[in-house]
Design a protein around this motif. Structure first.
Motif, PDB file in Angstrom:
ATOM      1  N   LYS A 163      45.247  31.435  11.623  1.00 26.48           N
ATOM      2  CA  LYS A 163      44.900  32.823  11.280  1.00 26.48           C
ATOM      3  C   LYS A 163      46.077  33.783  11.438  1.00 26.48           C
ATOM      4  CE  LYS A 163      39.980  32.129  11.733  1.00 26.48           C
ATOM      5  NZ  LYS A 163      38.696  32.502  12.357  1.00 26.48           N
ATOM      6  N   TRP A 164      47.227  33.241  11.830  1.00 26.59           N
ATOM      7  CA  TRP A 164      48.444  34.068  11.958  1.00 26.59           C
ATOM      8  C   TRP A 164      49.500  33.701  10.914  1.00 26.59           C
ATOM      9  CZ3 TRP A 164      48.413  38.109  15.168  1.00 26.59           C
ATOM     10  CH2 TRP A 164      47.499  38.112  16.236  1.00 26.59           C
ATOM     11  N   VAL A 165      49.618  32.422  10.637  1.00 24.06           N
ATOM     12  CA  VAL A 165      50.704  31.912   9.795  1.00 24.06           C
ATOM     13  C   VAL A 165      50.117  31.417   8.464  1.00 24.06           C
ATOM     14  CG1 VAL A 165      52.501  30.148   9.604  1.00 24.06           C
ATOM     15  CG2 VAL A 165      51.919  31.094  11.861  1.00 24.06           C
ATOM     16  N   PRO A 166      50.586  31.919   7.335  1.00 26.12           N
ATOM     17  CA  PRO A 166      50.182  31.284   6.075  1.00 26.12           C
ATOM     18  C   PRO A 166      50.851  29.906   5.987  1.00 26.12           C
ATOM     19  CG  PRO A 166      51.004  33.533   5.705  1.00 26.12           C
ATOM     20  CD  PRO A 166      51.397  33.127   7.110  1.00 26.12           C
ATOM     21  N   ILE A 167      50.128  28.906   6.433  1.00 23.09           N
ATOM     22  CA  ILE A 167      50.706  27.564   6.559  1.00 23.09           C
ATOM     23  C   ILE A 167      51.091  27.020   5.182  1.00 23.09           C
ATOM     24  CG2 ILE A 167      50.171  25.150   7.178  1.00 23.09           C
ATOM     25  CD1 ILE A 167      50.500  26.877   9.649  1.00 23.09           C
ATOM     26  N   GLY A 168      52.280  26.480   5.108  1.00 21.63           N
ATOM     27  CA  GLY A 168      52.748  25.877   3.868  1.00 21.63           C
ATOM     28  C   GLY A 168      53.758  24.789   4.163  1.00 21.63           C
ATOM     29  N   TYR A 169      54.085  24.029   3.137  1.00 25.83           N
ATOM     30  CA  TYR A 169      55.107  22.987   3.270  1.00 25.83           C
ATOM     31  C   TYR A 169      55.707  22.755   1.895  1.00 25.83           C
ATOM     32  CZ  TYR A 169      51.794  19.747   1.151  1.00 25.83           C
ATOM     33  OH  TYR A 169      50.944  19.142   0.262  1.00 25.83           O
ATOM     34  N   HIS A 170      56.853  22.098   1.875  1.00 23.26           N
ATOM     35  CA  HIS A 170      57.510  21.853   0.605  1.00 23.26           C
ATOM     36  C   HIS A 170      56.946  20.601  -0.049  1.00 23.26           C
ATOM     37  CE1 HIS A 170      60.254  25.118   0.853  1.00 23.26           C
ATOM     38  NE2 HIS A 170      60.583  24.783   2.086  1.00 23.26           N
ATOM     39  N   GLY A 171      56.726  20.712  -1.351  1.00 25.42           N
ATOM     40  CA  GLY A 171      56.232  19.584  -2.135  1.00 25.42           C
ATOM     41  C   GLY A 171      57.327  19.050  -3.033  1.00 25.42           C
ATOM     42  N   ARG A 172      56.933  18.126  -3.902  1.00 29.63           N
ATOM     43  CA  ARG A 172      57.892  17.448  -4.760  1.00 29.63           C
ATOM     44  C   ARG A 172      57.889  18.076  -6.150  1.00 29.63           C
ATOM     45  NH1 ARG A 172      62.208  13.908  -4.049  1.00 29.63           N
ATOM     46  NH2 ARG A 172      62.782  13.277  -6.160  1.00 29.63           N
ATOM     47  N   PRO A 288      37.144  38.374   8.415  1.00 27.23           N
ATOM     48  CA  PRO A 288      36.133  38.726   9.407  1.00 27.23           C
ATOM     49  C   PRO A 288      36.702  39.668  10.471  1.00 27.23           C
ATOM     50  CG  PRO A 288      36.088  36.371   8.953  1.00 27.23           C
ATOM     51  CD  PRO A 288      37.278  36.926   8.237  1.00 27.23           C
ATOM     52  N   ALA A 289      35.877  40.607  10.903  1.00 22.70           N
ATOM     53  CA  ALA A 289      36.344  41.626  11.845  1.00 22.70           C
ATOM     54  C   ALA A 289      36.840  41.008  13.144  1.00 22.70           C
ATOM     55  CB  ALA A 289      35.215  42.617  12.131  1.00 22.70           C
ATOM     56  N   GLU A 290      36.313  39.842  13.493  1.00 26.37           N
ATOM     57  CA  GLU A 290      36.719  39.234  14.761  1.00 26.37           C
ATOM     58  C   GLU A 290      38.060  38.501  14.649  1.00 26.37           C
ATOM     59  OE1 GLU A 290      34.147  38.417  12.946  1.00 26.37           O
ATOM     60  OE2 GLU A 290      33.781  36.260  12.869  1.00 26.37           O
ATOM     61  N   ASP A 291      38.546  38.324  13.418  1.00 22.60           N
ATOM     62  CA  ASP A 291      39.828  37.620  13.247  1.00 22.60           C
ATOM     63  C   ASP A 291      40.993  38.566  13.523  1.00 22.60           C
ATOM     64  OD1 ASP A 291      38.402  35.429  12.568  1.00 22.60           O
ATOM     65  OD2 ASP A 291      39.165  35.262  10.514  1.00 22.60           O
ATOM     66  N   PRO A 292      42.146  37.991  13.893  1.00 22.58           N
ATOM     67  CA  PRO A 292      43.314  38.859  14.123  1.00 22.58           C
ATOM     68  C   PRO A 292      43.739  39.518  12.817  1.00 22.58           C
ATOM     69  CG  PRO A 292      43.934  36.525  14.179  1.00 22.58           C
ATOM     70  CD  PRO A 292      42.430  36.579  14.134  1.00 22.58           C
TER      71      PRO A 292
END
Lengths: 437, 437
Positions: A163-172, A288-292
């Motif tokens: 909920k803090w980091v837009p998780i991503g990774y490099h693809g091919r 959601p309001a409860e999320d950071p």
């Protein structure tokens, strides 16, 4: 992006097939692709969809049929790779869209000149429309992350960072193929409990329903893209299938992430719908309001008010049995991109916050766009709970994962009262048998 | 690859600086780079190192100074990106090497023509020598994997898959820069225990000592590369620094692997040493008897007998204080590539076993090449045990991680009795202060 005359739902084209209300390619859409006439051994070049036709931009260029003011853009749009078009400013792209809209409208003085540049879509084939320098895949659906997390890490489904980091990774990038190109089931290391791994054809082949986001203008290496400016760096969107070998993935993914489980094939739809065309379908981005709340570099008023995008998405499967019976693909999922936890602008701002340089034509995958319910799940892994609950298809067949010969078809469109329909066409590919390992 | 006349240690060049025994660029080496004379606003073109000179391959092409038999190869080697050269067969590359060796030897009839094509290395600058379509980073040192595993996952340092799967992931091609290009300390999300993450300059900036492996001939999408043929798909090697933001990495890397912690910058040395040049330094590839044997697709007799490569590698740091005092970089690590747990051939065979297509110019990083002891560790993370034990430099300064102004310098070379020295030159870059977040 503000609405302008090109979004007017009352606009009609002199290409009648664009005016049906059900066409993906209304005159309010005007997406780009790279095409050639099938079986003609022609050069690939850029085109614009209108109804059931392609406006051949190389022909438009040669005829100077859209006027001198946009000839530079027309030349870029006529290339076999659209990177130069994508590198242009939003104002330049917008000028081209306006010229296309005016030229294709009922009553246009350019009708005769442009009519000579049309090719029926039924007679063309497409290719990957840009040199994709880097392909990045994100993980923007909290529903997908939670569903998958439950299967891979029952005790820790949603990581603390989600909920803090837009998780991503490099693809091919090399193995991205255009819709319609079929691929072989991959071989890979499979590991059953208590025995050594073996090299075998993947047994748990899956699709992932995603959208692809093409980078427009790049950023200089070292310069972050501010979230307020982020959408100036987005050219447009397509449909994307992040084919996934779940058994390979489970064994290989720690600690550095998915690799061979993903890089054998990624399918994309041929048409790139511009961000400008999608302007009527922007929606508020709420969590959601409860999320950071997002950190400041991921937060802006415009992003909160209209950062999301309401694209309807479907997944359908056509089995060999359906094909033999002349039945079309059976729909198994309908959802919307609006459920994503991170917006396009947040992905661009996050990706570049460390100075990483994005280049025109780079492709970002959204990650699997599962919605909140099972009927909105964007992968078989979720629908079948990791293969434990087979999915029954309308013809009575069942699937846990994909079998050889299965075709997977994604569609996407935007529709609402008071706005024209904007469609993405389809993204389709069929699973061929594995090659000998 | 068999030894031939180009490997004869008795060979001498008419470029005297190549014959010192200490030059990286002996006539037995003949590595490729892309260069131009500094400050001249010239076009970049290919070159070959000989002693302290660059043989300008564009000049060689124009003068047809190497003969008609290899003019096709010379033309490819003269380009500003060497992908066409890399795409050639090993036989074609070998013919060019033989022609270069004969032309640059003492007594060559081509001396006068080639002498006119030399540019002093002191007068040139380099650039990334190929269009790198995809960059993949592996994890081939079991010592590094264990050392790092202890820090990130104390209870589970070496994953169960490590000794079966050559673990790798996709990296960022766009942010690869040539040695000498400095970069800004990245900003990123940092997370301290019990408080929310914040966007700040990285506090735990590290290097990773790696080698880079350039793909030569590609494979067709869907076709695996057999391990027996794998080295036919390798063009050559360079030094590679996989700069790493450890604090960003720790927070972001689960579940999809490193992303912003790595993709802000990767530095490579300019010279590509061909696999053929390295033939005298091939060594047996052995793993502990108690470890599992590689699966058949990762195993061959040739790979066991000479799959490894004995390249000596060093890391040195030059702090701003050293620079001000006129002191060179202080060496802190010496190790060898021979300690790697997976060979180059295994990486190629694994990467393509699922049909993933590798293309000429694609770059594979080996992963951090730590040896078995602390003095052979390839990253500060390992040397300082995660920042807990500061490293004391020869001038009395200490470091846990890199500070602004620190330059990191890698060198690499092969040397042994009965063979000529083959050097890689250096890979260097300096950490600039972070930009405003």
């Amino acid at each position: 992006m503000a609405l302008n005359e090109t979004h007017d739902p009352a606009l009609q084209s002199w290409v009648a097939s664009a005016n049906t209300g059900s066409s993906d390619f209304s005159i309010q859409n005007l997406p780009f692709a790279v095409f050639r006439r099938s079986g003609k051994n022609e050069a690939f070049r850029g085109g614009v969809a209108i109804g059931d036709q392609v406006l051949d931009m190389a022909a438009v260029r040669d005829a100077q049929a859209l006027g001198a003011e946009v000839q530079t853009q027309v030349e870029a749009a006529a290339q076999a790779q659209l990177n130069a078009l994508m590198a242009m400013s939003p104002a330049q792209c917008s000028a081209l869209r306006l010229a296309l809209s005016r030229g294709l409208r009922l009553g246009s003085a350019q009708q005769a000149a442009l009519q000579a540049c049309l090719v029926p879509q039924s007679e063309v084939e497409y290719t990957v429309p840009a040199r994709i320098g880097d392909y990045t895949d994100f993980y923007t659906s909290v529903h997908h992350a939670t569903n998958v997390g439950k299967l891979f890490r029952p005790t820790n489904p949603l990581m603390e960072n989600y909920k803090w980091v837009p998780i991503g990774y490099h693809g091919r990038a090399s193995s991205i193929r255009i819709s319609g190109v079929d691929f072989h089931r991959p071989n890979g290391q499979l590991k059953a409990p208590d025995v050594d791994p073996v090299l075998k054809p993947c047994n748990r082949l899956d699709y992932e329903l995603e959208m692809g986001i093409y980078t427009g203008q790049g950023n200089h290496w070292g310069d972050a893209i501010a979230i307020e400016a982020a959408e100036n760096h987005i050219f447009g969107l397509c449909l994307l299938n992040d084919w996934s070998a779940r058994d390979v993935q489970a064994w290989e993914y720690q600690p550095l992430g998915p690799f061979l489980s993903k890089n054998f094939a990624t399918s994309i739809s041929p048409w790139i719908v511009t961000l400008e065309a999608l302007a009527p379908y922007r929606t508020a981005f709420t969590r959601p309001a409860e999320d950071p709340q997002p950190l400041p570099y991921l937060s802006s008023q415009a992003n909160r008010e209209q950062g999301a995008l309401d694209v309807q998405l479907t997944v359908a499967i056509q089995t060999p049995q359906m094909r033999a019976a002349g039945q079309p693909a059976a729909q198994i999922t309908q959802t919307s991109y609006r459920h994503a936890y991170w917006t396009m602008a947040q992905l661009m701002a996050h990706h570049s916050v460390n100075g990483c340089d994005l280049q025109p034509g780079d492709l970002l995958g959204t990650g699997t766009l599962s919605g909140p319910t099972t009927s909105e799940a964007g992968a078989l892994l979720e629908i079948t709970e990791g293969g434990k609950k087979p999915l029954t298809l309308p013809n009575g067949e069942t699937r846990t994962f994909l079998l050889d010969g299965d075709a997977v078809v994604f569609t996407g469109w935007c529709e609402k009262p008071g706005a024209a329909r904007i469609g993405f066409g389809e993204c389709r590919a069929t699973v061929l048998p594995a090659r000998q390992a």
